[in-house]
Design an enzyme around this catalytic site. Sequence first.
Site, PDB file in Angstrom:
ATOM      1  N   ASP A  89       2.750  -3.160  -7.540  1.00  0.00           N
ATOM      2  CA  ASP A  89       3.120  -4.254  -8.448  1.00  0.00           C
ATOM      3  C   ASP A  89       2.012  -5.293  -8.331  1.00  0.00           C
ATOM      4  O   ASP A  89       1.641  -5.681  -7.217  1.00  0.00           O
ATOM      5  CB  ASP A  89       4.431  -4.918  -7.997  1.00  0.00           C
ATOM      6  CG  ASP A  89       5.661  -4.116  -8.405  1.00  0.00           C
ATOM      7  OD1 ASP A  89       5.491  -2.976  -8.869  1.00  0.00           O
ATOM      8  OD2 ASP A  89       6.785  -4.627  -8.237  1.00  0.00           O
ATOM      9  N   HIS A 139       1.480   2.872  -3.365  1.00  0.00           N
ATOM     10  CA  HIS A 139       1.921   4.240  -3.611  1.00  0.00           C
ATOM     11  C   HIS A 139       0.786   5.074  -4.202  1.00  0.00           C
ATOM     12  O   HIS A 139      -0.239   4.544  -4.636  1.00  0.00           O
ATOM     13  CB  HIS A 139       3.125   4.240  -4.563  1.00  0.00           C
ATOM     14  CG  HIS A 139       4.328   3.548  -4.005  1.00  0.00           C
ATOM     15  ND1 HIS A 139       5.487   4.207  -3.654  1.00  0.00           N
ATOM     16  CD2 HIS A 139       4.558   2.228  -3.744  1.00  0.00           C
ATOM     17  CE1 HIS A 139       6.377   3.330  -3.192  1.00  0.00           C
ATOM     18  NE2 HIS A 139       5.826   2.113  -3.237  1.00  0.00           N
ATOM     19  N   SER A 188      -2.761  -9.105  -1.187  1.00  0.00           N
ATOM     20  CA  SER A 188      -4.062  -8.483  -1.075  1.00  0.00           C
ATOM     21  C   SER A 188      -4.438  -7.833  -2.396  1.00  0.00           C
ATOM     22  O   SER A 188      -3.908  -8.182  -3.439  1.00  0.00           O
ATOM     23  CB  SER A 188      -4.068  -7.464   0.065  1.00  0.00           C
ATOM     24  OG  SER A 188      -5.393  -7.131   0.398  1.00  0.00           O
TER      25      SER A 188
END
Length: 360
Positions: free
Chosen positions: A164, A221, A325
Amino acid sequence: MASPINIFSGSGAGMPGTAPCRDKQLPVTKTVSRQGYPLRVATHKLATLRGRCIKPLKKLRIKRRAYSIRKVMAKRTEKLTIKLQMKLPHKACSKLFGKIADCTNRPIKNWLIRKFVWMHKINLQEAVKKKAADYKCFNEFFTRKLEKGARTIASEGKVASPVDGTISAIGEIKDGQLIQAKGRSYTVQELLGGDEQLARAFMGGSYANIYLSPGDYHRFHMPAVGTLKKTIHIPGKLFSVSPKASRNIDRLFARNERLVCIFETAQGPMAMIMVGAINVSSIETDWAGGVIKPRKKDGPCVTNFDTENKEYKTGDDLGAFRIGSTVICLFGQDKVGWLESLGSGQKVRMGQEIGSLLTP
């Protein structure tokens, strides 16, 4: 014989025996000339209209001037803030924040989590643990896992967003350069820790840079089906990786500490680079079985997984950042086609389709 009377005598001056005659002044009627009247009316109306138009224009000019002043001041403040951040002891700050985030004191950690949820409007209903009290510490909350089905994963043959976040830059790698921000760039080779041979695999390829703000879901992911081949842990700085920092710090992502993960896919090699930042005390990974902590300046650390069969499907959980990050994905030449609708500043969600894998 009597003298005749002169009825035409005026005031009688020089006329003896006659009284002076005073003429009556008749009332004078003022006549208004209508010559030039339409012009005067038109001039008056034009002046009125001009006054009505000029006032808003003056206000608009004042607003524009104030806006430009605010813009200049904002840029100067931004640059000053970044300069001050660069002077901070980043490692010490990150270590201190890590200790606070690992605090298990119930009142403190519950207050921290609730405050953070309120500030960033986080939806805990999509997480496995839905209450602040369910988490052991702030770090466990920050690296929380989502319920199954909370995100729709892109179909086979597509590239899924690994996180996200917000797209910082996306496009082609031209002359070995990746765009960081307007007027700033860095090379593939320095991003990969100076490995020239590895960098050649991505020359002329494609890249996507996605920034994770503190309020985003912080697990990363797998963007496509692949097998982990090796990781390179590169020591470096821990500058902020926010959009403000990207606009002001040269070669930011090539200077910060980062973990480079090389996967083999049906389209050839794929690289995922997890870039560290200030307050990112560590990175969790599935293959390390725990936390990868920041390294000292003793050179890159390479770990090979050739003998291990670490296969991952699209959307599989790989690990988590502790605080905000950036993730950078690299593909080889003519291996991926990004969606044309994507651009800098656009929000994406983990599993969302961001491109298509091209036939090898």
